[in-house]
Structure formats: structure tokens, C-alpha cells
Design a protein around this motif. Structure first.
Motif, PDB file in Angstrom:
ATOM      1  N   ALA A 143       0.829  -1.208   0.000  1.00 16.35           N
ATOM      2  CA  ALA A 143       0.000   0.000   0.000  1.00 16.35           C
ATOM      3  C   ALA A 143       0.863   1.258   0.000  1.00 16.35           C
ATOM      4  O   ALA A 143       0.510   2.268  -0.620  1.00 16.35           O
ATOM      5  CB  ALA A 143      -0.925  -0.004   1.205  1.00 16.35           C
ATOM      6  N   ALA A 144       2.003   1.198   0.679  1.00 16.27           N
ATOM      7  CA  ALA A 144       2.879   2.369   0.760  1.00 16.27           C
ATOM      8  C   ALA A 144       3.429   2.758  -0.601  1.00 16.27           C
ATOM      9  O   ALA A 144       3.732   3.931  -0.850  1.00 16.27           O
ATOM     10  CB  ALA A 144       4.028   2.093   1.726  1.00 16.27           C
ATOM     11  N   ARG A 145       3.549   1.808  -1.517  1.00 16.36           N
ATOM     12  CA  ARG A 145       4.052   2.119  -2.854  1.00 16.36           C
ATOM     13  C   ARG A 145       3.063   2.977  -3.645  1.00 16.36           C
ATOM     14  O   ARG A 145       3.432   3.583  -4.656  1.00 16.36           O
ATOM     15  CB  ARG A 145       4.338   0.822  -3.616  1.00 16.36           C
TER      16      ARG A 145
ATOM     17  N   ALA B 135       1.709  11.249  -1.910  1.00 17.67           N
ATOM     18  CA  ALA B 135       1.998  12.269  -0.901  1.00 17.67           C
ATOM     19  C   ALA B 135       3.200  13.117  -1.298  1.00 17.67           C
ATOM     20  O   ALA B 135       3.198  14.340  -1.131  1.00 17.67           O
ATOM     21  CB  ALA B 135       2.254  11.603   0.449  1.00 17.67           C
ATOM     22  N   LYS B 136       4.230  12.481  -1.828  1.00 15.80           N
ATOM     23  CA  LYS B 136       5.424  13.224  -2.247  1.00 15.80           C
ATOM     24  C   LYS B 136       5.089  14.189  -3.375  1.00 15.80           C
ATOM     25  O   LYS B 136       5.650  15.297  -3.450  1.00 15.80           O
ATOM     26  CB  LYS B 136       6.503  12.242  -2.692  1.00 15.80           C
ATOM     27  N   LYS B 137       4.152  13.817  -4.240  1.00 13.11           N
ATOM     28  CA  LYS B 137       3.740  14.691  -5.329  1.00 13.11           C
ATOM     29  C   LYS B 137       3.035  15.936  -4.801  1.00 13.11           C
ATOM     30  O   LYS B 137       3.219  17.036  -5.327  1.00 13.11           O
ATOM     31  CB  LYS B 137       2.816  13.925  -6.274  1.00 13.11           C
ATOM     32  N   ASN B 138       2.232  15.769  -3.753  1.00 14.80           N
ATOM     33  CA  ASN B 138       1.464  16.895  -3.203  1.00 14.80           C
ATOM     34  C   ASN B 138       2.255  17.723  -2.205  1.00 14.80           C
ATOM     35  O   ASN B 138       1.978  18.917  -2.033  1.00 14.80           O
ATOM     36  CB  ASN B 138       0.193  16.373  -2.523  1.00 14.80           C
TER      37      ASN B 138
ATOM     38  N   ARG C 299      10.975  12.950   5.472  1.00 14.75           N
ATOM     39  CA  ARG C 299      11.115  11.828   6.414  1.00 14.75           C
ATOM     40  C   ARG C 299       9.741  11.275   6.770  1.00 14.75           C
ATOM     41  O   ARG C 299       8.793  12.036   6.985  1.00 14.75           O
ATOM     42  CB  ARG C 299      11.849  12.280   7.675  1.00 14.75           C
ATOM     43  N   ILE C 300       9.657   9.925   6.840  1.00 11.07           N
ATOM     44  CA  ILE C 300       8.434   9.237   7.217  1.00 11.07           C
ATOM     45  C   ILE C 300       8.740   8.291   8.372  1.00 11.07           C
ATOM     46  O   ILE C 300       9.678   7.491   8.282  1.00 11.07           O
ATOM     47  CB  ILE C 300       7.853   8.405   6.043  1.00 11.07           C
ATOM     48  N   TRP C 301       7.971   8.385   9.451  1.00  9.98           N
ATOM     49  CA  TRP C 301       8.090   7.423  10.546  1.00  9.98           C
ATOM     50  C   TRP C 301       7.041   6.333  10.373  1.00  9.98           C
ATOM     51  O   TRP C 301       5.895   6.613   9.989  1.00  9.98           O
ATOM     52  CB  TRP C 301       7.909   8.114  11.892  1.00  9.98           C
ATOM     53  N   ALA C 302       7.422   5.075  10.670  1.00 13.50           N
ATOM     54  CA  ALA C 302       6.521   3.948  10.462  1.00 13.50           C
ATOM     55  C   ALA C 302       6.829   2.850  11.477  1.00 13.50           C
ATOM     56  O   ALA C 302       7.842   2.905  12.184  1.00 13.50           O
ATOM     57  CB  ALA C 302       6.662   3.419   9.042  1.00 13.50           C
ATOM     58  N   ASP C 303       5.960   1.832  11.522  1.00 15.21           N
ATOM     59  CA  ASP C 303       6.196   0.706  12.424  1.00 15.21           C
ATOM     60  C   ASP C 303       6.882  -0.433  11.677  1.00 15.21           C
ATOM     61  O   ASP C 303       7.239  -0.311  10.507  1.00 15.21           O
ATOM     62  CB  ASP C 303       4.889   0.246  13.086  1.00 15.21           C
TER      63      ASP C 303
ATOM     64  N   THR D 155      11.859   3.656  -1.099  1.00 19.40           N
ATOM     65  CA  THR D 155      11.452   5.038  -0.848  1.00 19.40           C
ATOM     66  C   THR D 155      12.633   5.997  -0.971  1.00 19.40           C
ATOM     67  O   THR D 155      12.484   7.136  -1.406  1.00 19.40           O
ATOM     68  CB  THR D 155      10.822   5.187   0.542  1.00 19.40           C
ATOM     69  N   SER D 156      13.809   5.518  -0.584  1.00 15.17           N
ATOM     70  CA  SER D 156      14.990   6.361  -0.686  1.00 15.17           C
ATOM     71  C   SER D 156      15.409   6.571  -2.141  1.00 15.17           C
ATOM     72  O   SER D 156      15.704   7.700  -2.562  1.00 15.17           O
ATOM     73  CB  SER D 156      16.142   5.732   0.100  1.00 15.17           C
ATOM     74  N   GLN D 157      15.390   5.503  -2.936  1.00 15.85           N
ATOM     75  CA  GLN D 157      15.858   5.581  -4.312  1.00 15.85           C
ATOM     76  C   GLN D 157      14.865   6.286  -5.236  1.00 15.85           C
ATOM     77  O   GLN D 157      15.252   7.069  -6.102  1.00 15.85           O
ATOM     78  CB  GLN D 157      16.135   4.170  -4.840  1.00 15.85           C
TER      79      GLN D 157
END
Length: 243
Positions: A154-156, A162-165, A171-175, A186-188
Motif C-alpha cells: 500500500a505504501a508504494r 503524498a510526495k507529489k502533493n 522523512r516518514i516514521w513507520a512501524d 522510498t529512498s531511491q
């Protein structure tokens, strides 16, 4: 709405065609009544047909709402409100950091089989909502999927939108559900740092975790929400969903 709230909203609403010289009949109901009716429906979780009689007829309210939603007005109102809250808290209008999490919820019998799934970890048959919030817990993006969809998959979809908007997002915090290949991806591809906040190994029961508690609070607050009627199962960038 109060007079102060209406003063902030009225200039954002579209100009009726007959006032702009595009023809058509004058509207029979003022926009303030329509906004109040939609807010009442959202706040009370009622059906469109259950609209109280002291509001305009529900077909007219629904027609106004769908027109505003499809032209992006609802999203714009939400974005301006979020920016005002952030500015009032001494933050910049656009976030540079966010928190992501998901929650599986049981689906009613009327939910189509094609849009539901089984979350084996939570033992829930239904849908899963994926939330991305800023560090104040304000919604940035929402994605609704079958409950069988993994957080990483789902994150893909959620994070590129979100990055587009929000171009300042860094930075994103996650579990722990977002570990693995997603960190490098996400980094690349997005230039985002995905920071995993883990529970301590010796913790038992409920534990408030740094950063992650913000999005978990938002999930709890929206547990019974029908934030934007009629948008169930849609990926509305920066928007909401309905159960």
C-alpha cells in the motif's frame, strides 16, 4: 457554521453559472445551507435520505456535494484548513515529516467481495485504511484497500502520491510492518527517509511510541468516521473515505 467560519469559506465556493453570465436558473438554496447539511451528515453518520427536513432536500444537497467533490473543492477546503492549523501551531504550511500506519476494519455484508480481503495477522475480514499524517496528526493522504493488502504494498501507492502533493516531505516514521525492501525503495525513488520506530523487546501491553503515537491517535479518532460520503474505497489524494 458560525458567521466567522462562513466568512472563511464563502469566497472559496464556485460562482453559480447564472451569476457568471453562463445561463441557467438561479439556485434555490444558499451555499451556506448546503455546507451545513453536509457537515450534519458527516457528524452524525446518517444516510443521505435521512437528512432532517429543516435542511434542503437531500437530492439537492447530494448534487451540490458531488459537484464540489469532483471539481476538487472539498480537497481544497481541507488543505486550507490544515495549513491554517499548522500555521497556528507555529509550523510551516507544508510538512517536511509525516507518520504512516494502517488499520484493518470489518466490512459490512453489503461490501463487495472484490473490495475486501482477510487480514491474517489481525484475523479481520474487511478493508484496511492506510493513513499518512503530519506530526500534528493532521491527515495528508488516505488509501483504502482490501484488508489482505500488506502495508508495504500500500505504501508504494500512498507515499508517491503524498510526495507529489507535499514536495518538502523528507522523512516518514513507520512501524515494523514497513521494514524490508520498502526502505531502499522510498529512498531511491522518492528521496524519502523511512524511519522505523520499533517496540522494545521487553515491552508488554500498551506502549506509547515516539512519533508513531500521533498517527495511532488519528486512527482512533476516525474509527467511526464517514469523512467524505460516497468516496468509499477510493484513493483520494489528501482526501478522506467512508466506511
Amino acid at each position: 457554521m458560525s458567521d466567522a467560519e462562513w466568512a472563511l469559506v464563502k469566497n472559496l465556493l464556485p460562482v453559480p453559472g447564472w451569476l457568471a453570465g453562463r445561463g441557467g436558473r438561479p439556485e434555490g438554496y444558499c451555499h451556506r445551507q448546503m455546507i451545513d447539511a453536509v457537515r450534519y451528515l458527516v457528524d452524525n453518520g446518517i444516510k443521505w435520505r435521512a437528512m432532517p427536513s429543516d435542511f434542503p432536500p437531500w437530492p439537492r444537497v447530494y448534487a451540490f456535494f458531488t459537484r464540489w467533490r469532483d471539481t476538487g473543492l472539498v480537497t481544497e477546503l481541507h488543505e486550507r484548513l490544515r495549513e491554517a492549523v499548522r500555521t497556528g501551531e507555529g509550523r510551516g504550511p507544508e510538512p517536511s515529516a509525516a507518520v504512516v500506519d494502517s488499520q484493518s476494519v470489518k466490512a459490512g455484508a453489503t461490501v463487495a467481495h472484490a473490495s475486501r480481503g482477510f487480514d491474517a495477522g489481525k484475523k479481520i475480514n474487511g478493508r484496511k485504511r492506510h493513513l499518512l499524517t503530519d506530526t500534528l496528526g493532521l491527515l495528508l493522504n488516505v488509501l483504502v484497500t482490501p484488508a489482505s493488502t500488506t502495508d508495504r504494498d500500500a505504501a508504494r501507492t500512498l507515499l508517491p502520491a503524498a510526495k507529489k502533493n507535499f514536495r518538502r516531505l523528507a522523512r516518514i516514521w513507520a512501524d515494523g510492518g514497513y521494514t524490508g525492501h520498502l526502505i531502499d525503495w522510498t529512498s531511491q525513488h522518492l528521496g524519502l527517509v523511512l524511519d522505523i520506530v520499533r517496540r522494545s523487546d521487553d515491552a508488554s501491553g500498551f506502549e506509547v511510541l515516539p512519533r508513531r503515537w500521533v498517527v495511532e491517535r488519528s486512527l482512533c479518532a476516525t474509527r467511526r468516521s464517514v469523512c467524505i460520503p460516497g468516496s468509499a474505497g477510493r484513493n483520494s489524494e489528501g482526501g478522506f473515505w467512508a466506511e
